[in-house]
Design a protein around this motif. Structure first.
Motif, short mmCIF file in Angstrom:
data_model
loop_
_atom_site.label_atom_id
_atom_site.label_comp_id
_atom_site.label_asym_id
_atom_site.label_seq_id
_atom_site.Cartn_x
_atom_site.Cartn_y
_atom_site.Cartn_z
N PRO A 149 -2.22 5.88 4.47
CA PRO A 149 -2.44 4.29 4.17
C PRO A 149 -1.01 3.85 3.85
O PRO A 149 -0.25 4.74 3.10
CB PRO A 149 -3.57 4.20 3.14
CG PRO A 149 -3.59 5.70 2.25
CD PRO A 149 -3.00 6.62 3.48
N TYR A 150 -0.67 2.63 3.84
CA TYR A 150 0.57 1.99 3.27
C TYR A 150 0.27 0.55 3.17
O TYR A 150 -0.68 -0.18 3.47
CB TYR A 150 1.56 2.12 4.49
CG TYR A 150 1.31 1.51 5.57
CD1 TYR A 150 1.47 0.13 5.96
CD2 TYR A 150 0.92 2.07 6.79
CE1 TYR A 150 1.39 -0.48 7.11
CE2 TYR A 150 0.63 1.68 7.97
CZ TYR A 150 0.93 0.35 8.21
OH TYR A 150 0.51 -0.17 9.28
N PRO A 151 1.00 0.04 2.23
CA PRO A 151 0.81 -1.34 1.58
C PRO A 151 1.64 -2.14 2.58
O PRO A 151 2.70 -1.82 3.33
CB PRO A 151 1.65 -1.45 0.30
CG PRO A 151 2.77 -0.25 0.33
CD PRO A 151 2.07 0.82 1.10
N TRP A 152 1.18 -3.37 2.76
CA TRP A 152 1.94 -4.50 3.54
C TRP A 152 1.68 -5.88 3.13
O TRP A 152 1.22 -6.29 2.08
CB TRP A 152 1.02 -4.46 5.00
CG TRP A 152 -0.37 -4.57 4.97
CD1 TRP A 152 -1.24 -4.32 4.40
CD2 TRP A 152 -0.91 -5.93 5.83
NE1 TRP A 152 -2.63 -4.88 4.68
CE2 TRP A 152 -2.41 -5.97 5.45
CE3 TRP A 152 -0.48 -6.77 6.58
CZ2 TRP A 152 -3.41 -6.69 6.23
CZ3 TRP A 152 -1.29 -7.43 7.28
CH2 TRP A 152 -2.70 -7.63 7.30
N ARG A 153 2.77 -6.82 3.54
CA ARG A 153 3.19 -7.93 2.80
C ARG A 153 2.30 -9.15 3.30
O ARG A 153 2.33 -10.23 3.93
CB ARG A 153 4.53 -8.29 2.93
CG ARG A 153 5.45 -7.30 1.99
CD ARG A 153 6.80 -7.82 2.52
NE ARG A 153 7.77 -6.66 1.57
CZ ARG A 153 7.87 -6.64 0.33
NH1 ARG A 153 7.39 -7.47 -0.40
NH2 ARG A 153 8.94 -5.59 -0.05
N ASN A 154 0.92 -8.87 3.15
CA ASN A 154 -0.11 -9.77 3.76
C ASN A 154 -0.61 -10.60 2.31
O ASN A 154 -0.38 -11.89 2.19
CB ASN A 154 -1.17 -9.45 4.33
CG ASN A 154 -2.21 -10.25 4.64
OD1 ASN A 154 -2.02 -10.94 5.74
ND2 ASN A 154 -3.48 -10.29 4.22
N ARG A 155 -1.21 -9.93 1.49
CA ARG A 155 -1.35 -10.42 0.17
C ARG A 155 -0.99 -9.44 -1.13
O ARG A 155 -0.74 -8.05 -0.64
CB ARG A 155 -2.79 -10.59 0.07
CG ARG A 155 -3.38 -12.08 0.77
CD ARG A 155 -4.90 -11.80 0.76
NE ARG A 155 -5.49 -10.75 0.93
CZ ARG A 155 -6.95 -10.79 0.91
NH1 ARG A 155 -7.64 -11.81 1.14
NH2 ARG A 155 -7.36 -9.51 1.25
N ALA A 156 -0.88 -9.68 -2.27
CA ALA A 156 -0.67 -8.67 -3.23
C ALA A 156 -1.71 -7.63 -3.35
O ALA A 156 -2.83 -7.76 -3.15
CB ALA A 156 -0.52 -9.16 -4.78
#
Length: 249
Positions: A149-156
């Motif tokens: 998995p990875y973070p993405w710049r949708n919401r914090a």
């Protein structure tokens, strides 16, 4: 690759109830992409009901094996997997000789792409891309490692669940499908704005590959099965024209 010159039947029109709404506010980029007016169904042209034909000799012997097709000095890091399944049309017929392409992040959740700046390291032995042709039964098969998995710049604090991207050619351009495959039991699916834009739970389950213990390779790889259904051919006995939205509902 050659061009399929014999036209296939008209394809069933898409039922909008089977798809997530174009505008899903929690999926922020859909605010810019969503159409502002209702879509108009058009009769298929020859360019849509014909398509490319792919040949086995055009693929490399390791194209389907992501654990080996980019390896330089060893094996990629991560949980080894087999991903396999059948591709069929909407009427249940095998979609033979269909080009299936996949791409994915590595085990740390990072893509081999210059614009991916996630802090997870690049795996020098993993390219993240593969392709295969279905056989006469519509069957395909890949070896790979489980993407992270990875973070993405949708919401914090939004994180994408582990997923593999799929592109399928189908028998004609109107059958072209691009989708994503998730993994059974992943707790991040429930909170993913992209996955949750699919409001029909049965449709969402269709994007989740199931653990397949029967295909697991002992002491080597777990296996997940992911069957795919492309748009079907228009085979009704009663009419031979594109349905209006009112008729399809």
């Amino acid at each position: 690759m050659s061009i399929r010159v014999q036209a296939v039947d008209e394809f069933y029109p898409r039922d909008p109830r089977d798809h997530p709404p174009a505008l899903a506010p929690d999926y922020k980029s859909s605010l810019l992409r969503a159409p502002r007016h209702a879509l108009v169904a058009l009769q298929h042209s020859l360019s849509e009901i014909t398509g490319p034909v792919f040949h086995g000799e055009e693929l490399g012997s390791l194209d389907h094996d992501l654990t080996r097709n980019y390896a330089r000095q060893g094996s990629p890091i991560g949980e080894r997997l087999i991903v396999h399944g059948f591709v069929r049309d909407q009427n249940g017929r095998p979609a033979a000789n269909t080009l299936v392409e996949i791409w994915q992040a590595n085990a740390g959740g990072r893509y081999r792409h210059r614009q991916d700046q996630y802090l997870a390291p690049i795996d020098p032995n993993f390219g993240g891309c593969g392709r295969a042709l279905t056989d006469e039964n519509g069957y395909y098969f890949f070896r790979t490692v489980k993407p992270g998995p990875y973070p993405w710049r949708n919401r914090a604090n939004d994180w994408r669940p582990a997923h593999i991207h799929f592109s399928l050619s189908g028998a004609a351009y109107a059958q072209r499908l691009i989708t994503q495959m998730y993994f059974e039991g992943d707790p991040l699916i429930a909170g993913c704005p992209i996955a949750r834009s699919i409001q029909d739970e049965e449709q969402l389950r269709g994007l989740i590959a199931q653990l397949d213990r029967r295909t697991t390779v002992p002491f080597d790889s777990l296996a997940y099965r992911f069957d795919i259904v492309l748009r079907g051919r228009r085979a009704t006995l009663f009419e031979n024209r594109v349905q209006t939205p009112q008729e399809a509902s």
